[in-house]
Design an enzyme around this catalytic site. Structure first.
Site, PDB file in Angstrom:
ATOM      1  N   TYR A   1       0.810  -1.214   0.000  1.00  0.00           N
ATOM      2  CA  TYR A   1       0.000   0.000   0.000  1.00  0.00           C
ATOM      3  C   TYR A   1       0.843   1.264   0.000  1.00  0.00           C
ATOM      4  O   TYR A   1       0.364   2.334  -0.292  1.00  0.00           O
ATOM      5  CB  TYR A   1      -0.887   0.011   1.247  1.00  0.00           C
ATOM      6  CG  TYR A   1      -0.075  -0.254   2.489  1.00  0.00           C
ATOM      7  CD1 TYR A   1       0.054  -1.558   2.966  1.00  0.00           C
ATOM      8  CD2 TYR A   1       0.603   0.763   3.117  1.00  0.00           C
ATOM      9  CE1 TYR A   1       0.851  -1.815   4.059  1.00  0.00           C
ATOM     10  CE2 TYR A   1       1.404   0.501   4.201  1.00  0.00           C
ATOM     11  CZ  TYR A   1       1.524  -0.789   4.671  1.00  0.00           C
ATOM     12  OH  TYR A   1       2.337  -1.052   5.727  1.00  0.00           O
TER      13      TYR A   1
ATOM     14  N   ASP B   1      -8.171 -10.340   7.327  1.00  0.00           N
ATOM     15  CA  ASP B   1      -6.728 -10.546   7.247  1.00  0.00           C
ATOM     16  C   ASP B   1      -6.121 -10.624   8.649  1.00  0.00           C
ATOM     17  O   ASP B   1      -5.166  -9.931   8.974  1.00  0.00           O
ATOM     18  CB  ASP B   1      -6.074  -9.438   6.420  1.00  0.00           C
ATOM     19  CG  ASP B   1      -4.706  -9.846   5.891  1.00  0.00           C
ATOM     20  OD1 ASP B   1      -4.379 -11.053   5.943  1.00  0.00           O
ATOM     21  OD2 ASP B   1      -3.950  -8.967   5.434  1.00  0.00           O
TER      22      ASP B   1
END
Ligand SMILES: *[C@@H]1O[C@H](CO)[C@@H](O)[C@H](O)[C@H]1NC(C)=O
Ligand SMILES: *[C@@H]1O[C@H](CO)[C@@H](O)[C@H](O)[C@H]1NC(C)=O
Ligand SMILES: *[C@@H]1O[C@H](CO)[C@@H](O)[C@H](O)[C@H]1NC(C)=O
Length: 973
Positions: A660, A774
């Site tokens: 990210y 996650d």
């Protein structure tokens, strides 16, 4: 009754305004006479001596171009210099606020004999002592403003010779030593501010002085600010004879002794701050006679005896009595008569009995805190005022609570029996979180990149020159800095500086531990001569010419956007403005005081509206952003602030990286340490997605979830600002090679329980529920107190309809992935439970989920099938040496139930949390910490543990329910 009181208040205000107008006239006449008289003696020689003096003092300041050249300081180019208007031959004002002066203030300053105003505030590189000669400048009458510099050494006793001085601000320096008795000679001072220095010794009063002079002789004083020093000794009763005081701020010192009963002589007092000192004895009953009081702060002293009777303080808006040693008593009933109260804080005060239900119905009440008392009985929230936002009742003995549908405030009940009482099913929000403050900024998605010298104005989506100022409000009466108050601050500042709407923007704000409010404010001056406007704004703020009645006394620090000393733009004209403003401020203050009543009424009306549409400005100037985001407590940060916080995103601040982008450690202007996640390249999202993400993140608040503090969306950047977790991920701790670390059984259980609570909040209490998707050891972080917090909801999914979701793409991390989800693509919260099962195994085996081709789940199952628990022990982390075998067995069983192939056979996250809680309770109840505290091996302690194993021994505090042990009454810790 109430109306009568308010009318009376208005009348008093009018009276004092007339007095003040008379005072102003007198001032103007005096100034006029003074000019008349001196203009006849004007001579070239006076003028030359001023030029010489200016040239001399400028030698003390290096590297600043003030444009002081030639021999006409009254011409246009001498920065900060103002001359007598009639003759233009005398330097009467020197105003160099925040111009970057570097060096010392030379004694030759006193050669400027005609100076009436000296303002050198906010030049932090101005060091050394305040010269003794300053006492010769007897014409100084408007202001001596040296705040926010780095002056050190003692306060020169000669300062007391300035008998005409009206405004003295030496706050925010490094001054040491005692306060000289001679300051009692400041016979005209109305503003007396020595706060935030290193001053020590006692408060000097005339009776203790050889010359019979002391602070009690400053009878003109209205503001008396001595907070945050090292002052000691008692408050001499003479201080109580200052007839005009409205603010007496002595907090944060080491003052001691009894609070003198004579304090009631301060009959005009509005704010009394004596908190954070060592006062002892009882609170004098006479305090109840100061009927003007709006704020009373007595927290953190050693006061004893019974709680004071304050039933006559009908104007009181804030009451703080926490952490004293009062005798046990019930919540006093006179509180119910103080209908103006906004904030009540009585933590650690030995309160007993129940809270009268009508307390919560005080009409303007915003925050109530009765933490750590012995309040018991039942809480009923059937009558609650609409202004209430925060109720903190942690660590009491409350056994029963009844909410009603219209209850929308935050409440914390952690540490009360009601939280461990199974019948109530109180959410962990109520039982664990203790949110301090919530306020709603005005976030804007502006699709625009600003040049370096300009700053984005989030309200107009335009780039402009901006001045960034840190405000510190020293005694706000409120506890809720909400949008209405933000707007009110913005509007008042705009009105004062003649700016139009949206030229003042509050960037971020928070309360400090000592109940001060710090706020970053951006001011965007428009039109020509921006530099002059900026100087003017800073000067007026530092001279306290701006009255913000609802916010109380404040201190400002300009942070950026200051005029640069090398630009010689004309700053002439500033002096007269300041001069006039001193006078005007007196009137202005009075007018605003009259306006308080009207303003408060209006504010209350505005509040309802602001809550209904808090984000009207979202998306201005951009088409795809849709409706305003619904944020809860997340703040908007200007790009420039985050850039500054991370040292321009320097590598040394980087603490992590991933697909990210990068994560940086940052220190905000308020000193708060944060983690800033800066999206890069492919992970940048559209406005709508980004909005959705921050909406989702801002909605979850829980002790075991990493909290979102705010975000930044401007200049093509998308950044999220999180709480900083100083102890890294639990993955790092599990695989740490540092053998000195005490990663013992109890700690591992605490981590497992914390993360389970965080996840169960997401599944069961977030609205709508959230599936993390996650869960893994690298996504569970530890804060400075080793509290586990689940992070990174990057893949999270809202569960808004039904339970199961068919997703087109399976997401998650290999090794943690739920096989059923993988095969059916049916996503449920039980997928998180599976991943959490893997984390549970990781915690005690210190093995990666997939290591050298071996899958930890299969390894554990195989070992158990073959050789039972004994065989399993070979798989456990060798550095985990002490644990009760029976508890470890329960723990492994729990993990394996989480890892059931069929989702429906797995327990819910809430059930997992309960079982872990029981394991942890076993550790506590046996005194077994899991560390080698007793010097015994695991096998040696096992017997003791087994004996005390509560479920085996038929302990009545547990009962068996649906396959799980459910506590019926766990004592609050
Ligand atoms: C103050 O001095 C320091 C070091 O001498 C310098 O880095 C800083 O920029 C100066 N600050 C101002 C406002 O001049
Ligand atoms: C200071 O105040 C005290 C008490 O009112 C008084 O006795 C004394 O004379 C005053 N000192 C001066 C120098 O005015
Ligand atoms: C509160 O006010 C009422 C009415 O003014 C009065 O009767 C009562 O005594 C007051 N209670 C306390 C505790 O002062």
């Amino acid at each position: 009754m109430m109306r009568q009181v308010r009318e009376q208040r208005a009348v008093t205000c009018w009276r004092s305004s007339i007095v003040n107008l008379a005072f102003l006239k007198l001032l103007i006449v005096t100034v006029f006479l003074f000019k008349e008289k001196t203009s006849f003696q004007a001579s070239a020689s006076t003028f030359e001596s001023d030029v010489t003096a200016l040239n001399m003092i400028s030698r003390g300041w290096q590297a600043v171009n003030l444009g002081w050249s030639g021999n006409d300081p009254c011409g246009s180019s001498w920065r900060g210099v103002t001359c007598d208007k009639r003759t233009s031959t005398k330097v009467t004002q020197l105003s160099l606020s925040a111009v970057g002066l570097n060096g010392r203030l030379l004694p030759s300053i006193s050669n400027l004999v005609n100076l009436q105003l000296l303002d050198l505030s906010f030049n932090p590189n101005l060091t050394g002592p305040i010269p003794e000669t300053i006492g010769n400048m007897i014409n100084l009458k408007l202001s001596l403003n040296l705040q926010g510099c780095s002056f050190s050494g003692p306060i020169p006793p000669s300062l007391g010779n300035l008998t005409n001085l009206g405004f003295l601000a030496l706050n925010g320096n490094k001054l040491t030593g005692g306060i000289p008795y001679s300051l009692g000679g400041l016979r005209a001072v109305y503003w007396f501010d020595l706060s935030e220095n290193l001053l020590s010794g006692s408060l000097p009063v005339s009776s203790a002085s050889p010359n019979n002079i002391g602070l009690d002789n400053i009878t003109t004083a209205v503001h008396f600010h001595l907070y945050s020093n090292n002052l000691s000794g008692p408050i001499p009763k003479e201080i109580c004879s200052l007839p005009n005081l409205i603010h007496l701020l002595l907090d944060d010192n080491q003052l001691s002794g009894f609070i003198p009963a004579e304090i009631s002589n301060l009959s005009k007092l509005l704010i009394l701050r004596l908190d954070n000192n060592n006062f002892e004895g009882g609170v004098p009953s006479s305090i109840n006679e100061i009927s003007s009081l709006t704020e009373l702060h007595l927290s953190n002293n050693n006061l004893n005896g019974s709680l004071p009777d304050l039933s006559s303080l009908h104007q009181l808006m804030l009451l703080r009595l926490s952490a004293n040693m009062f005798t046990p008593e019930a919540v006093p009933t006179w509180i119910l008569n103080l209908t103006d109260l906004q904030t009540i804080e009585m933590d650690h005060d030995n309160l007993i009995g129940a809270i009268p239900p009508s307390l919560f119905n005080l009409p303007y009440l915003e925050a109530v805190s009765f933490q750590s008392n012995r309040i018991n009985g039942s809480l009923q929230f059937n009558q609650v005022t609409s202004s209430l936002t925060e109720v903190s009742l942690e660590n009491n003995s409350i056994t029963d609570v009844v909410f009603f549908n219209n209850n929308v405030f935050n409440i914390s009940l952690g540490g009360n029996p009601v939280c461990s009482d199974n019948r109530y099913h109180l959410s962990s929000v109520v039982c664990f979180a203790s949110g301090q403050q919530s306020w709603f900024p005005q976030p804007t998605l502006c699709e625009i990149t600003c040049a370096d010298s300009t700053t984005l104005n989030p309200q107009t989506c335009a780039c402009a020159f901006a001045l960034l100022i840190l405000f510190q409000f020293n005694a706000p009466s409120f506890s809720d800095f909400n949008l209405t108050r933000v707007n009110s601050l913005e509007t008042q500042l705009e009105a004062h500086f003649g700016l139009s709407s949206k030229q003042v923007v509050v960037g971020s704000a928070n309360f400090t531990d000592d109940h001060k409010l710090v706020a970053n404010v951006l001011i965007f001056p428009a039109g020509s001569n921006v530099q002059t406007q900026v100087s003017n704004i800073i000067s007026q703020l530092s001279l306290q010419n701006v009255s913000l009645p609802d916010f109380g006394p404040f201190l400002v620090t300009p942070l950026s956007g200051l005029p640069t000393a090398t630009k010689n733009s004309s700053s002439l004209g500033l002096g007269p403005i300041v001069g006039i403003c001193i006078g005007v401020a007196v009137v202005f203050f009075v007018l605003l005081a009259i306006g308080i009543y009207a303003f408060r009424q209006k504010r209350r009306a505005d509040k309802a509206e602001a809550i209904s549409k808090p984000f009207a400005s979202w998306g201005a100037g951009s088409k795809d952003s849709g409706s305003a985001p619904n944020l809860k407590g997340a703040r908007w940060f200007p790009y420039t602030e985050l850039k500054k916080a991370t040292n321009n995103f320097s590598d040394s601040n980087q603490i992590g990286a991933g697909g990210y982008g990068k994560v940086y450690k940052g220190i905000l202007l308020t000193g708060e340490v944060v983690a800033i996640k800066r999206a890069e390249g492919g992970s940048l999202q559209g406005a709508t997605e980004f909005k959705n993400e921050i909406e989702l993140l801002s909605r979850v608040h829980h002790r075991n979830l990493v909290g979102l503090i705010g975000f930044c969306y401007e200049q093509g950047e998308q950044m999220l600002v999180y709480e900083y977790m100083s102890n890294g991920t639990i993955r790092e701790h599990i695989f740490s090679k540092d053998s000195s670390e005490d990663f013992h059984w109890r700690r591992r259980l605490e981590i497992a329980l914390g993360s389970a609570k965080g996840l169960s909040y997401l599944h069961e209490l977030a609205n709508p529920p959230i599936i993390h998707r996650d869960v893994k050891s690298a996504n569970i972080l530890l804060d400075d107190k080793l509290v586990a917090k689940v992070a990174d909801f990057g893949l999270s999914k809202l569960v808004d309809d039904g339970k199961a979701h068919v997703s087109t793409q399976v997401k998650g991390t290999m090794g943690y992935l739920d096989p059923e989800y993988y095969m059916t693509q049916q996503l449920t919260d039980k997928s998180d439970v599976y991943s959490f099962g893997v984390v549970l195994l990781e915690l005690v085996t210190a093995r990666q989920p997939i290591e050298k081709g071996k899958y930890i789940v299969r390894e554990v199952r195989t070992a158990l099938d073959k050789g039972g628990f004994q065989a399993l022990r070979a798989l456990l982390d060798p550095s985990l040496r002490f644990y009760p075998n029976r508890d470890m067995e329960s723990y492994i069983n729990l993990a394996l139930r989480c890892l059931e192939e069929t989702a429906s056979k797995r327990p819910s996250m809430g059930e997992v949390a309960i079982e872990l809680e029981i394991l942890l309770a076993n550790v506590s109840s046996t005194g077994f910490t899991g560390s080698n505290a007793h010097g015994r091996t695991n096998d040696q302690v096992e017997d003791t543990i087994n004996l005390k194993n509560s479920s085996e021994a038929g302990d009545p505090s547990f009962h068996y329910s649906g396959g799980f042990l459910v506590p019926t009454a766990i004592e609050p810790k």
